[in-house]
Write a protein that holds these residues in place. Structure first.
Motif, PDB file in Angstrom:
ATOM      1  N   ASP A 195       4.757  11.209  -3.093  1.00 33.49           N
ATOM      2  CA  ASP A 195       4.474   9.757  -2.881  1.00 33.49           C
ATOM      3  C   ASP A 195       5.219   9.360  -4.437  1.00 33.49           C
ATOM      4  OD1 ASP A 195       3.100   7.513  -1.427  1.00 33.49           O
ATOM      5  OD2 ASP A 195       2.369   7.298  -3.540  1.00 33.49           O
ATOM      6  N   VAL A 196       6.190   8.393  -4.042  1.00 32.06           N
ATOM      7  CA  VAL A 196       6.616   7.810  -5.160  1.00 32.06           C
ATOM      8  C   VAL A 196       6.342   6.283  -5.045  1.00 32.06           C
ATOM      9  CG1 VAL A 196       8.659   7.317  -6.758  1.00 32.06           C
ATOM     10  CG2 VAL A 196       8.384   9.478  -5.286  1.00 32.06           C
ATOM     11  N   GLY A 197       5.720   5.612  -6.255  1.00 32.12           N
ATOM     12  CA  GLY A 197       5.367   4.195  -6.208  1.00 32.12           C
ATOM     13  C   GLY A 197       5.864   3.439  -7.314  1.00 32.12           C
ATOM     14  N   VAL A 198       6.517   2.394  -6.903  1.00 31.83           N
ATOM     15  CA  VAL A 198       6.959   1.476  -7.872  1.00 31.83           C
ATOM     16  C   VAL A 198       6.313  -0.005  -8.115  1.00 31.83           C
ATOM     17  CG1 VAL A 198       9.181   0.356  -9.076  1.00 31.83           C
ATOM     18  CG2 VAL A 198       9.230   2.651  -7.793  1.00 31.83           C
ATOM     19  N   THR A 199       5.713  -0.184  -9.202  1.00 35.87           N
ATOM     20  CA  THR A 199       4.994  -1.607  -9.453  1.00 35.87           C
ATOM     21  C   THR A 199       5.720  -2.326 -10.436  1.00 35.87           C
ATOM     22  OG1 THR A 199       3.056  -0.434  -9.040  1.00 35.87           O
ATOM     23  CG2 THR A 199       2.878  -2.586  -9.815  1.00 35.87           C
ATOM     24  N   ASN A 220       4.387  -8.320  -9.742  1.00 40.66           N
ATOM     25  CA  ASN A 220       3.186  -8.093  -8.821  1.00 40.66           C
ATOM     26  C   ASN A 220       3.388  -7.376  -7.440  1.00 40.66           C
ATOM     27  OD1 ASN A 220       1.424  -8.556 -10.833  1.00 40.66           O
ATOM     28  ND2 ASN A 220       1.588 -10.717 -10.549  1.00 40.66           N
ATOM     29  N   GLN A 221       4.822  -6.855  -7.184  1.00 37.38           N
ATOM     30  CA  GLN A 221       4.804  -6.333  -5.863  1.00 37.38           C
ATOM     31  C   GLN A 221       4.891  -4.844  -6.022  1.00 37.38           C
ATOM     32  OE1 GLN A 221       8.510  -8.024  -4.220  1.00 37.38           O
ATOM     33  NE2 GLN A 221       7.207  -9.054  -2.568  1.00 37.38           N
ATOM     34  N   GLU A 222       4.509  -4.184  -4.905  1.00 41.42           N
ATOM     35  CA  GLU A 222       4.729  -2.607  -5.374  1.00 41.42           C
ATOM     36  C   GLU A 222       5.448  -1.992  -4.105  1.00 41.42           C
ATOM     37  OE1 GLU A 222       1.221  -0.481  -6.728  1.00 41.42           O
ATOM     38  OE2 GLU A 222       1.271   0.652  -5.157  1.00 41.42           O
ATOM     39  N   VAL A 223       6.047  -1.027  -4.273  1.00 38.56           N
ATOM     40  CA  VAL A 223       6.596  -0.208  -3.121  1.00 38.56           C
ATOM     41  C   VAL A 223       6.384   1.044  -3.323  1.00 38.56           C
ATOM     42  CG1 VAL A 223       9.095   0.654  -4.244  1.00 38.56           C
ATOM     43  CG2 VAL A 223       8.777   0.156  -1.630  1.00 38.56           C
ATOM     44  N   ARG A 224       5.941   1.660  -2.024  1.00 33.71           N
ATOM     45  CA  ARG A 224       5.481   3.072  -1.960  1.00 33.71           C
ATOM     46  C   ARG A 224       6.701   3.827  -1.048  1.00 33.71           C
ATOM     47  NH1 ARG A 224      -0.733   3.662  -2.973  1.00 33.71           N
ATOM     48  NH2 ARG A 224      -0.091   5.835  -3.353  1.00 33.71           N
ATOM     49  N   TYR A 225       6.899   4.845  -1.441  1.00 34.08           N
ATOM     50  CA  TYR A 225       7.807   5.650  -0.555  1.00 34.08           C
ATOM     51  C   TYR A 225       7.127   7.041  -0.169  1.00 34.08           C
ATOM     52  CZ  TYR A 225      11.889   8.746   1.025  1.00 34.08           C
ATOM     53  OH  TYR A 225      12.393   9.497   1.615  1.00 34.08           O
ATOM     54  N   ASN A 226       6.778   7.514   0.713  1.00 38.26           N
ATOM     55  CA  ASN A 226       6.254   8.771   1.343  1.00 38.26           C
ATOM     56  C   ASN A 226       7.449   9.866   1.558  1.00 38.26           C
ATOM     57  OD1 ASN A 226       4.986  10.988   2.760  1.00 38.26           O
ATOM     58  ND2 ASN A 226       3.017   9.698   2.232  1.00 38.26           N
ATOM     59  N   ASP A 227       7.417  10.810   0.802  1.00 36.11           N
ATOM     60  CA  ASP A 227       8.433  11.820   1.104  1.00 36.11           C
ATOM     61  C   ASP A 227       8.401  12.486   2.498  1.00 36.11           C
ATOM     62  OD1 ASP A 227      10.309  12.219  -0.798  1.00 36.11           O
ATOM     63  OD2 ASP A 227       9.174  13.880  -1.683  1.00 36.11           O
ATOM     64  N   THR A 228       7.482  12.925   2.889  1.00 37.27           N
ATOM     65  CA  THR A 228       7.120  13.287   3.961  1.00 37.27           C
ATOM     66  C   THR A 228       7.585  12.585   5.281  1.00 37.27           C
ATOM     67  OG1 THR A 228       4.766  13.061   3.792  1.00 37.27           O
ATOM     68  CG2 THR A 228       5.617  15.354   3.511  1.00 37.27           C
ATOM     69  N   VAL A 229       6.896  11.230   5.284  1.00 37.55           N
ATOM     70  CA  VAL A 229       7.339  10.123   6.228  1.00 37.55           C
ATOM     71  C   VAL A 229       8.804   9.586   6.148  1.00 37.55           C
ATOM     72  CG1 VAL A 229       6.421   8.287   7.402  1.00 37.55           C
ATOM     73  CG2 VAL A 229       4.580  10.076   6.398  1.00 37.55           C
ATOM     74  N   GLY A 230       8.994   9.679   4.764  1.00 42.76           N
ATOM     75  CA  GLY A 230      10.350   9.042   4.762  1.00 42.76           C
ATOM     76  C   GLY A 230      10.263   7.617   4.943  1.00 42.76           C
ATOM     77  N   GLN A 231       9.439   6.791   4.299  1.00 44.22           N
ATOM     78  CA  GLN A 231       9.055   5.361   4.695  1.00 44.22           C
ATOM     79  C   GLN A 231       8.897   4.787   3.392  1.00 44.22           C
ATOM     80  OE1 GLN A 231       6.592   4.652   7.999  1.00 44.22           O
ATOM     81  NE2 GLN A 231       8.292   4.334   9.318  1.00 44.22           N
ATOM     82  N   PHE A 232       9.271   3.507   3.615  1.00 45.77           N
ATOM     83  CA  PHE A 232       8.869   2.607   2.526  1.00 45.77           C
ATOM     84  C   PHE A 232       7.895   1.613   2.876  1.00 45.77           C
ATOM     85  CE2 PHE A 232      13.268   1.810   0.225  1.00 45.77           C
ATOM     86  CZ  PHE A 232      12.839   2.796  -0.721  1.00 45.77           C
ATOM     87  N   SER A 233       6.773   1.506   2.080  1.00 49.21           N
ATOM     88  CA  SER A 233       5.968   0.165   2.323  1.00 49.21           C
ATOM     89  C   SER A 233       5.858  -0.679   1.012  1.00 49.21           C
ATOM     90  CB  SER A 233       4.751   0.887   2.829  1.00 49.21           C
ATOM     91  OG  SER A 233       4.158   1.842   1.728  1.00 49.21           O
ATOM     92  N   VAL A 234       6.072  -1.976   1.378  1.00 47.07           N
ATOM     93  CA  VAL A 234       5.856  -2.878   0.082  1.00 47.07           C
ATOM     94  C   VAL A 234       4.687  -3.638   0.328  1.00 47.07           C
ATOM     95  CG1 VAL A 234       6.966  -4.983  -0.994  1.00 47.07           C
ATOM     96  CG2 VAL A 234       8.398  -3.195   0.304  1.00 47.07           C
ATOM     97  N   MET A 235       3.728  -3.573  -1.034  1.00 46.77           N
ATOM     98  CA  MET A 235       2.517  -4.324  -1.063  1.00 46.77           C
ATOM     99  C   MET A 235       2.715  -5.427  -1.826  1.00 46.77           C
ATOM    100  SD  MET A 235       0.269  -1.166  -1.101  1.00 46.77           S
ATOM    101  CE  MET A 235       0.924   0.148  -1.657  1.00 46.77           C
ATOM    102  N   GLU A 236       2.168  -6.801  -1.580  1.00 42.65           N
ATOM    103  CA  GLU A 236       2.228  -8.031  -2.171  1.00 42.65           C
ATOM    104  C   GLU A 236       0.881  -8.042  -3.160  1.00 42.65           C
ATOM    105  OE1 GLU A 236       4.711  -9.950  -1.964  1.00 42.65           O
ATOM    106  OE2 GLU A 236       5.785  -8.918  -0.295  1.00 42.65           O
ATOM    107  N   LYS A 237       0.988  -8.885  -4.014  1.00 46.28           N
ATOM    108  CA  LYS A 237      -0.024  -9.134  -4.924  1.00 46.28           C
ATOM    109  C   LYS A 237      -0.927  -8.201  -5.822  1.00 46.28           C
ATOM    110  CE  LYS A 237       0.914 -13.473  -4.438  1.00 46.28           C
ATOM    111  NZ  LYS A 237       1.773 -14.001  -5.286  1.00 46.28           N
TER     112      LYS A 237
END
Lengths: 323, 193
Positions: A195-199, A220-237
């Motif tokens: 899992d890679v995350g960028v804040t 104040n946004q964060e993105v997480r990327y899951n290696d196994t699923v291969g998906q981005f998810s962006v989180m606000e605030k």
């Protein structure tokens, strides 16, 4: 330099009037071009050989003088030759000049590694500040050259990137490439967690995974990327300030065994600590975080006080821990 | 005669006007010389001219020519200078060469002009460091200390002939003799002491 100056330079070289630098330029050109590919088919070779020999052959009547060869050349052939030469140099030289230089004069990469409890502040060659969390590694060139500033991260780090629009800053971490022009952000890449995350704390950050996926994050946004699923998810605030509060610490312990704590102090501050036998109770731990303005001795004071230990400094500057 | 005579023996015959010996010398060396010139000129026509010119001079000045060192080294040295002369003529030509020149020429500069003398030295030294130790030593004395062959021979306590022989031997042992010939060319005085 224009073509007349280039011509003049070669002229000076031939007349032995070139400056040492100019001489080296010509010599370097002659050396470097040796690595150019020159493959000719057998037929080409045969034809070329015959063309050259037909003029040279002492027995053939066709021999002309040197002057005639040069005068005979049609202007467009010369033009084409210059064109081809220049395009050749362009392709190899201009587009990839930094690659060429990296190949010729590679820049060494530095590496900074943090121990299990340690937080380090690393300053990159461009002035960018990286706060490196425990168990993390950052690699970066000893100096930056060309169009890009690069760094590689394994683990967790908070970047405060010096703004430079002409030289984007890229962090490669796991499968992600994080590209910025000047901003601050945190990257978390713990290989075991897939899992890679960028804040992002300030500014704008572009996060890419390969060519397809990308996200542009602002403060104040964060993105997480899951290696196994291969998906981005962006989180606000996200509360970036709280998330990155750790960067102000230098050492963090959470119920860490006392011996380990003392070992971490030794590593971090270059202290010599010797533990009197039986001074430390089995299973004794310590929790606490220390900030960068605290000295090694101050931290040792706190650790010893809260664990009911004492220490004395010997003449050889060794701290001896006793009950 | 093709396989029997070495370059120096061929040259002796060429001196006497033996056209067959000249043809064998040409057959033996033209290809490497042509490739050498082509890589630097990127033009078939110019590379052919350069090779022609070098052999032409050998034939025309055959009676006056006295080559001490390896013929191969001599030939490469000649092509080396012919190539630079050709580059000078092409770049200095009066033909209108469109915007390509204006756009692409800064390139020669952007790669080489911007390197400092120290960088260029480093670049060349890197190539030199691949040479056998003795040759490196000779190179450095010649290039950096400005020694003549005679001085090198004295410095290393060798005869002048030994210095030259060492060079020739080193040359033949190298994997890519052509490439190293170029380096040899950078050494002053050695071909024409």
């Amino acid at each position: 330099m224009n073509k007349d100056q280039l011509s003049a330079l070669f002229g000076r070289f031939l007349r032995e009037e070139a400056s040492p630098h100019e001489k080296k330029m010509v010599e370097a050109y002659m050396l470097l071009s040796e690595s150019e590919e020159a493959e000719f088919s057998d037929r080409e070779k045969q034809e070329t050989k015959e063309r050259i020999w037909s003029v040279l052959n002492p027995y053939s009547g066709e021999r002309r003088s040197n002057n005639v060869w040069y005068a005979n050349r049609s202007w467009w052939l010369r033009t084409a030759a210059v064109w081809v030469m220049l395009v050749g140099i362009t392709a190899a030289g201009f587009l990839f000049r930094y690659d060429i230089m990296d190949r010729l004069f590679p820049i060494a990469w530095n590496q900074d590694i943090t121990g299990p409890y340690e937080i380090k502040r690393v300053v990159l060659p461009d002035g960018t500040v990286v706060n490196l969390a425990p168990n993390s590694t950052i690699s970066y060139p000893a100096r930056y050259r060309g169009h890009a500033r690069k760094a590689r991260l394994s683990g967790i780090a908070f970047f405060s990137v010096v703004s430079n629009e002409k030289q984007p800053f890229t962090v490669a971490s796991g499968n992600l490439d994080i590209r910025v022009l000047g901003t601050s952000f945190e990257v978390r890449n713990v290989p075991l967690l897939h899992d890679v995350g960028v804040t992002v704390a300030t500014g704008k950050v572009q996060v890419r995974c390969g060519d397809r996926m990308q996200a542009v994050l602002t403060a104040n946004q964060e993105v997480r990327y899951n290696d196994t699923v291969g998906q981005f998810s962006v989180m606000e605030k996200v509360d970036a300030a709280a998330e990155t509060a750790w960067t102000r610490n230098v050492l963090v312990f959470r119920e860490t065994g006392l011996e380990e704590v003392l070992k971490a102090l030794e590593d971090r501050y270059g202290m010599k600590i010797s533990i009197h036998p039986n001074a430390i109770k089995k299973g004794a731990t310590f929790s606490g975080a220390f900030k960068s303005h605290e000295s090694g001795k101050e931290i040792l004071d706190v650790v010893c006080f809260s664990s009911g230990l004492k220490y004395t400094i010997t003449r050889d500057n060794i701290a001896v821990i006793t009950k | 005669m093709e396989n029997v005579l070495d370059d120096h023996q061929l040259l002796d015959r060429i001196k006497e006007g033996d056209a067959e010996a000249f043809r064998i010398l040409f057959e033996r060396h033209w290809e490497g010389l042509y490739a050498f010139a082509w890589k630097r000129l990127k033009s078939r026509q110019d590379a052919e001219d350069v090779v022609q010119h070098v052999f032409m001079k050998i034939w025309e000045h055959r009676s006056a020519r006295n080559i001490q060192l390896s013929i191969q080294a001599y030939l490469y040295r000649s092509v080396y200078y012919e190539v630079i002369a050709a580059l000078k003529n092409i770049a200095g030509g009066s033909e209108e060469i469109s915007s390509v020149t204006e756009y692409t020429l800064p390139v020669f500069s952007s790669v080489l002009e911007k390197l400092s003398l120290a960088d260029l030295n480093e670049l060349i030294n890197k190539e030199v460091s691949n040479l056998p130790e003795r040759m490196q030593q000779i190179y450095k004395l010649s290039r950096e200390e400005d020694y003549s062959v005679k001085a090198i021979a004295e410095e290393l306590n060798l005869s002048e002939q030994t210095v030259k022989n060492q060079l020739t031997m080193a040359l033949s042992r190298l994997r890519k003799p052509v490439f190293e010939s170029v380096l040899l060319l950078l050494i002053k005085d050695l071909m024409f002491p």
